[in-house]
Design a protein around this motif. Structure first.
Motif, short mmCIF file in Angstrom:
data_model
loop_
_atom_site.label_atom_id
_atom_site.label_comp_id
_atom_site.label_asym_id
_atom_site.label_seq_id
_atom_site.Cartn_x
_atom_site.Cartn_y
_atom_site.Cartn_z
N THR A 136 0.80 -1.10 -0.17
CA THR A 136 0.02 -0.04 0.03
C THR A 136 0.93 1.53 0.13
O THR A 136 0.62 2.31 -0.61
N PHE A 137 1.83 1.28 0.81
CA PHE A 137 3.02 2.32 0.73
C PHE A 137 4.42 2.02 -0.02
O PHE A 137 4.89 0.91 0.35
N ASP A 138 4.73 2.95 -0.18
CA ASP A 138 6.24 3.16 -0.97
C ASP A 138 7.03 2.87 0.04
O ASP A 138 7.71 4.37 0.25
N LEU B 23 8.31 -1.29 -8.32
CA LEU B 23 9.36 -0.39 -7.48
C LEU B 23 9.49 -0.68 -6.12
O LEU B 23 10.11 0.19 -5.44
N GLU B 24 8.79 -1.58 -5.67
CA GLU B 24 8.71 -1.86 -4.26
C GLU B 24 10.15 -1.68 -3.49
O GLU B 24 10.05 -0.91 -2.44
N LYS B 25 11.13 -2.36 -3.96
CA LYS B 25 12.42 -2.17 -3.62
C LYS B 25 13.28 -1.37 -4.10
O LYS B 25 14.56 -1.39 -4.21
N GLY B 26 12.87 -0.29 -4.90
CA GLY B 26 13.70 0.66 -5.28
C GLY B 26 13.86 0.39 -6.90
O GLY B 26 13.66 -0.52 -7.27
N PRO B 27 14.71 1.16 -7.36
CA PRO B 27 14.82 1.12 -8.98
C PRO B 27 15.80 -0.17 -9.35
O PRO B 27 16.00 -0.43 -10.29
N HIS B 28 16.52 -0.55 -8.14
CA HIS B 28 17.52 -1.45 -8.38
C HIS B 28 17.10 -2.94 -7.85
O HIS B 28 17.87 -3.91 -8.00
N GLY B 29 16.15 -2.94 -7.04
CA GLY B 29 15.62 -4.21 -6.47
C GLY B 29 15.05 -4.99 -7.24
O GLY B 29 14.40 -4.68 -8.26
N THR B 30 14.81 -6.17 -6.45
CA THR B 30 14.10 -7.39 -7.37
C THR B 30 12.71 -7.77 -6.39
O THR B 30 12.77 -8.34 -5.22
N ASP C 22 23.76 7.69 2.24
CA ASP C 22 22.97 7.12 1.03
C ASP C 22 21.68 6.71 1.32
O ASP C 22 21.64 5.45 1.87
N GLY C 23 20.57 7.48 1.24
CA GLY C 23 19.36 6.89 1.63
C GLY C 23 18.87 5.66 1.18
O GLY C 23 18.29 4.78 1.77
N GLY C 24 19.02 5.40 -0.07
CA GLY C 24 18.68 4.30 -0.59
C GLY C 24 19.00 2.94 -0.28
O GLY C 24 18.64 1.92 0.04
N ARG C 25 20.32 3.18 -0.17
CA ARG C 25 21.25 1.92 0.58
C ARG C 25 20.86 2.02 1.74
O ARG C 25 20.73 0.52 2.34
N PHE C 26 20.72 2.81 2.64
CA PHE C 26 20.27 2.43 4.04
C PHE C 26 18.87 1.82 4.27
O PHE C 26 18.68 1.18 4.96
N ALA C 27 18.30 2.39 3.41
CA ALA C 27 16.75 1.85 3.22
C ALA C 27 16.47 0.43 2.94
O ALA C 27 15.95 -0.36 3.63
#
Length: 245
Positions: free
Chosen positions: A24-26, A213-220, A47-52
């Motif tokens: 439901t939420f990103d 895009l749940e896990k960001g642009p580079h996640g699976t 690095d916010g993305g890496r930390f997330a």
């Protein structure tokens, strides 16, 4: 589209329960952006993305320590805080974050952006079904998320009420019990195979929602092929379409 379970009848559903983080939420965007901003305010760069990603990767393992009885019940803010403290040490920035700053970081999970289709899809579904937010998030966390987003949920069922985390049966059955319906009258909706597997084992019907895009642009992210569900859809509007709402 419909799944392969021939006995699935949408007319038998009374409640649709929705997973929150990622479904439901990103969480990725919300956590990454807020962590990076708070870090700058504390005089450091993260690095916010890496930390997330790293923070989220500790999520299921931390739940499992509770579910396996290796520790007493602890609500998600406590688990998030423990993971946060470890990560700040690993990143070498622990000294930049005092108690107040760490509390702010834990609370970034209380303010996440909803996926763009969430509001419209939920509004359509609510015309026919009771909508429940069913999450491992704490009751306060979920209340803040729903309040901030304005999403039209009828109720919140936190794992905190069951004192057990999904995918154990207790949270799913607690939702059915509190809403006075049979387990099979609840459709669990999630973007995660492990969640839907747990719901199905507890007797609920299941709907897989794609969130590329749940896990960001580079996640699976999980895919429909990762689970056996009654429905597999793209977004909440897709779910409304599949259920004829």
């Amino acid at each position: 589209m419909m799944g392969s379970m021939s006995d699935f009848d949408p007319a038998g559903l009374r409640v649709i329960a929705f997973d929150i983080f990622g479904t439901t939420f990103d969480w990725y965007t919300g956590v990454a952006d807020q962590v990076a901003r708070i870090a700058v305010e504390q005089g450091v760069t993260i690095d916010g993305g890496r930390f997330a990603d790293e923070w989220r990767s500790r999520y299921v393992p931390s739940l499992q320590t509770v579910n396996r009885g290796e520790r007493d019940w602890a609500y998600l803010d406590t688990l998030h805080r423990e993971s946060l403290d470890d990560l700040l040490e690993i990143h070498g920035v622990a000294g930049a974050f005092d108690e107040a700053a760490r509390r702010r970081l834990v609370h970034v999970w209380h303010r996440l952006p909803a996926w763009p289709d969430a509001a419209t899809g939920l509004a359509r579904l609510r015309r026919r079904y009771v909508l429940a937010a069913l999450s491992n998030g704490g009751f306060a966390l979920l209340t803040h998320l729903v309040n901030h987003s304005g999403l039209p949920f009828d109720c919140i069922v936190s794992a905190e009420l069951a004192r057990a985390y999904k995918p154990l049966p207790a949270p799913y059955l607690t939702a059915a019990g509190l809403l006075d319906v049979e387990a099979g009258q609840v459709l669990m909706t999630a973007a995660h195979a492990w969640d839907l597997d747990g719901a199905r084992a507890a007797g609920l019907r299941t709907a897989f929602v794609e969130r590329p895009l749940e896990k960001g642009p580079h996640g699976t992210p999980d895919r429909a092929a990762d689970t056996t569900s009654d429905l597999s859809v793209t977004g909440f509007d897709g779910l409304a379409d599949a259920l004829g709402c």
